[in-house]
Design an enzyme around this catalytic site. Structure first.
Site, PDB file in Angstrom:
ATOM      1  CB  SER A 135      -0.806  -0.102   1.289  1.00 20.74           C
ATOM      2  OG  SER A 135      -1.699   1.156   1.312  1.00 20.74           O
ATOM      3  CE  LYS A 161      -4.705   0.036   0.439  1.00 22.62           C
ATOM      4  NZ  LYS A 161      -5.298  -0.877   1.304  1.00 22.62           N
ATOM      5  CE  LYS A 163      -3.815   3.650   2.190  1.00 28.52           C
ATOM      6  NZ  LYS A 163      -5.341   3.291   2.905  1.00 28.52           N
ATOM      7  CG  ASP A 188      -7.754   2.408   0.483  1.00 26.80           C
ATOM      8  OD1 ASP A 188      -8.896   2.606   0.686  1.00 26.80           O
ATOM      9  OD2 ASP A 188      -7.085   1.687   1.531  1.00 26.80           O
ATOM     10  CD  GLU A 213      -8.781  -0.789   0.825  1.00 27.45           C
ATOM     11  OE1 GLU A 213      -7.882  -1.061  -0.036  1.00 27.45           O
ATOM     12  OE2 GLU A 213      -8.711  -1.032   1.760  1.00 27.45           O
ATOM     13  CG  ASP A 238     -10.399  -0.912   5.255  1.00 23.55           C
ATOM     14  OD1 ASP A 238     -10.884  -1.188   6.183  1.00 23.55           O
ATOM     15  OD2 ASP A 238      -9.451  -0.308   4.741  1.00 23.55           O
ATOM     16  CE  LYS A 262      -7.156  -2.175   6.785  1.00 22.61           C
ATOM     17  NZ  LYS A 262      -7.477  -0.802   6.647  1.00 22.61           N
ATOM     18  N   GLY A 290      -3.808  -3.987   6.147  1.00 23.19           N
ATOM     19  CA  GLY A 290      -2.946  -3.699   7.285  1.00 23.19           C
ATOM     20  C   GLY A 290      -3.012  -2.384   7.794  1.00 23.19           C
TER      21      GLY A 290
HETATM   22  O1  OSB Z   1      -7.103   1.741   4.666  1.00 15.20           O
HETATM   23  O2  OSB Z   1      -5.965   0.237   4.133  1.00 15.20           O
HETATM   24  C1  OSB Z   1      -6.070   1.169   4.825  1.00 15.20           C
HETATM   25  C2  OSB Z   1      -3.036   2.109   6.835  1.00 15.20           C
HETATM   26  C3  OSB Z   1      -3.745   2.680   7.971  1.00 15.20           C
HETATM   27  C4  OSB Z   1      -5.100   2.758   7.955  1.00 15.20           C
HETATM   28  C5  OSB Z   1      -5.759   2.467   6.919  1.00 15.20           C
HETATM   29  C6  OSB Z   1      -5.090   1.721   6.073  1.00 15.20           C
HETATM   30  C7  OSB Z   1      -3.695   1.762   5.775  1.00 15.20           C
HETATM   31  C8  OSB Z   1      -3.121   1.161   4.647  1.00 15.20           C
HETATM   32  C9  OSB Z   1      -1.640   0.730   5.135  1.00 15.20           C
HETATM   33  O3  OSB Z   1      -3.335   1.211   3.765  1.00 15.20           O
HETATM   34  C10 OSB Z   1      -1.576  -0.946   5.029  1.00 15.20           C
HETATM   35  C11 OSB Z   1      -0.231  -1.076   5.548  1.00 15.20           C
HETATM   36  O4  OSB Z   1       0.641  -0.917   4.901  1.00 15.20           O
HETATM   37  O5  OSB Z   1      -0.075  -1.581   6.654  1.00 15.20           O
HETATM   38 MG    MG Z   2      -8.321   0.634   3.407  1.00 13.99          MG
END
Ligand code: OSB
Ligand code: MG
Length: 382
Positions: A135, A161, A163, A188, A213, A238, A262, A290
């Site tokens: 991510s 992925k 953001k 995402d 996402e 999510d 999660k 994550g």
């Molecule tokens: O939306 O998946 C998410 C990190 C913090 C809060 C929400 C998210 C995330 C990530 C990071 O996308 C995922 C990771 O590398 O741990």
């Molecule tokens: Mg997410």
């Protein structure tokens, strides 16, 4: 397992690089670790809250409060046959899934050690290795993002992925696609868009994304159903999914075609497995998300990802992407093929480095169950 002691620690851990999402930027994590003791064994888990209530309603500080003032009094000194019974002990606590998951998951670690099986196996996992993706946070400079993607792909990661947020979406994805026409790619949004943004999100349909996402509000399954009907790209939920009932509602309403599981967000391994089962029965693929976890949370994610329905690469990646030095031994490593081996040793399969934990701890509380004899002296000595 009689829950004989519980310890809660807050660790300060600096990320190697700041991580930017549509809701904010994180540079330093406040990691909450739970250690539970039963039958002479100790088990570990992570409370995967963020520092601020911008991802879900919980924060490091609300979880500290709920854990100390409600989870511990409801569980300390109680006996359970299986970790699956922990949710019943904590029944009555509404929401606060991450705080609750901290205790349940520590008990899963203990149960796996006690039975001499790897945690993944105890959960019903069948995979020997899991597929790993990354991510990538929002970058001010798209050139930097492209270089980062290049590096992650060279390290073997199986999907990327990105953001996104308004103003950092279609044009960024276009540039990434131009440079990497074939790479498994998804985005995402962390709830950064409104239903009126559907035409903009439809532009993303042209980039052959695996999924989008959580584009809309964190608690709105209904409007995601409306949006999914307007998109060719699969919606993945999510933030919206806090339990298996939500998963079922979302799938049956057509609000998504993929779910991000999660552990913390759904309240622990039992409910995560229930979400997985709900999706599996309906042929909905899942992957493991994550929360910028330390090695402890990461190890739990590896175990959960070994279940058969985790057919897509997750956000569970190598320790060294986050930390100069993790708190587990060995660290989580990713092969050149972009896979993580699921441990075959009993329990979590990664040892917690107590020395390192102690170094990073900024506050700590420990509770001991009263001795059965009622002897105050025994309790005081415990
Ligand atoms: O939306 O998946 C998410 C990190 C913090 C809060 C929400 C998210 C995330 C990530 C990071 O996308 C995922 C990771 O590398 O741990
Ligand atoms: Mg997410």
């Amino acid at each position: 397992m009689k829950i004989e002691f519980i310890a809660l620690r807050e660790l300060k851990m600096k990320l190697k690089a700041p991580f930017e999402t549509s809701f904010g930027t994180t540079s330093e994590r406040r990691v909450l670790l739970v250690e539970a003791g039963a039958d002479g064994l100790s088990g570990w888990a992570e409370i995967t809250t963020q520092e601020e209530p911008f991802y879900n309603a919980e924060t490091t500080d609300t979880a500290w409060h709920v854990f100390c003032d409600f989870v511990v009094p409801m569980a300390l000194g109680k006996t359970v046959q299986h970790a699956t019974e922990v949710p019943a002990l904590l029944q009555g606590i509404r929401g606060n899934e991450m705080a609750r998951a901290g205790l349940e998951n520590a008990l899963w670690d203990i149960e796996a050690q006690q039975k001499g099986v790897p945690l993944g196996k105890l959960l019903g996992g069948t995979r020997g290795e899991i597929a790993s993706g990354v991510s990538l946070g929002i970058q001010a400079d798209t050139g930097v993002l492209l270089a980062n993607i290049e590096k992650e792909l060279a390290d073997g990661y199986q999907r990327i992925k990105l953001k996104i947020k308004p103003g950092k979406d279609v044009e960024v994805v276009r540039k990434v696609r131009e440079r990497f026409p074939e790479v498994p790619l998804m985005v995402d949004a962390n709830s950064a868009y409104q239903p009126a943004d559907a035409p903009l999100l439809q532009q993303l349909d042209t980039f052959n994304l695996m999924m989008i996402e959580q584009p809309l509000d964190w608690d709105d399954i209904f409007l995601h159903a409306e949006l999914q009907r307007q998109l060719r790209t699969a919606v993945c939920l999510d933030e919206c999914i806090h339990n298996a009932r939500h998963a079922r509602a979302a799938i049956e309403l057509g609000a998504c075609r993929v779910i991000n599981v999660k552990l913390g967000r759904v309240g622990g391994h039992s409910e995560a497995r229930a979400v997985h089962d709900t999706c599996f029965k309906r042929n909905v693929p899942v992957w493991c998300g994550g929360m910028l976890e330390s090695g402890v949370g990461r190890a739990h994610n590896v175990a959960m990802s070994s279940l058969r329905g985790f057919v897509l690469p997750g956000d569970v990646s190598a320790s060294r992407r986050y930390w100069d030095e993790d708190i587990i031994e060995p660290e989580v490593v990713v092969s050149p093929q972009g896979t993580i081996q699921v441990p075959e040793t009993p329990g979590l399969g990664y040892a917690v480095r107590r020395d390192r934990v102690q170094q990073l701890t900024v506050r700590e509380r420990t509770w001991h169950a009263a001795a059965q004899s009622g002897s105050r002296k025994a309790a005081a000595l415990a």
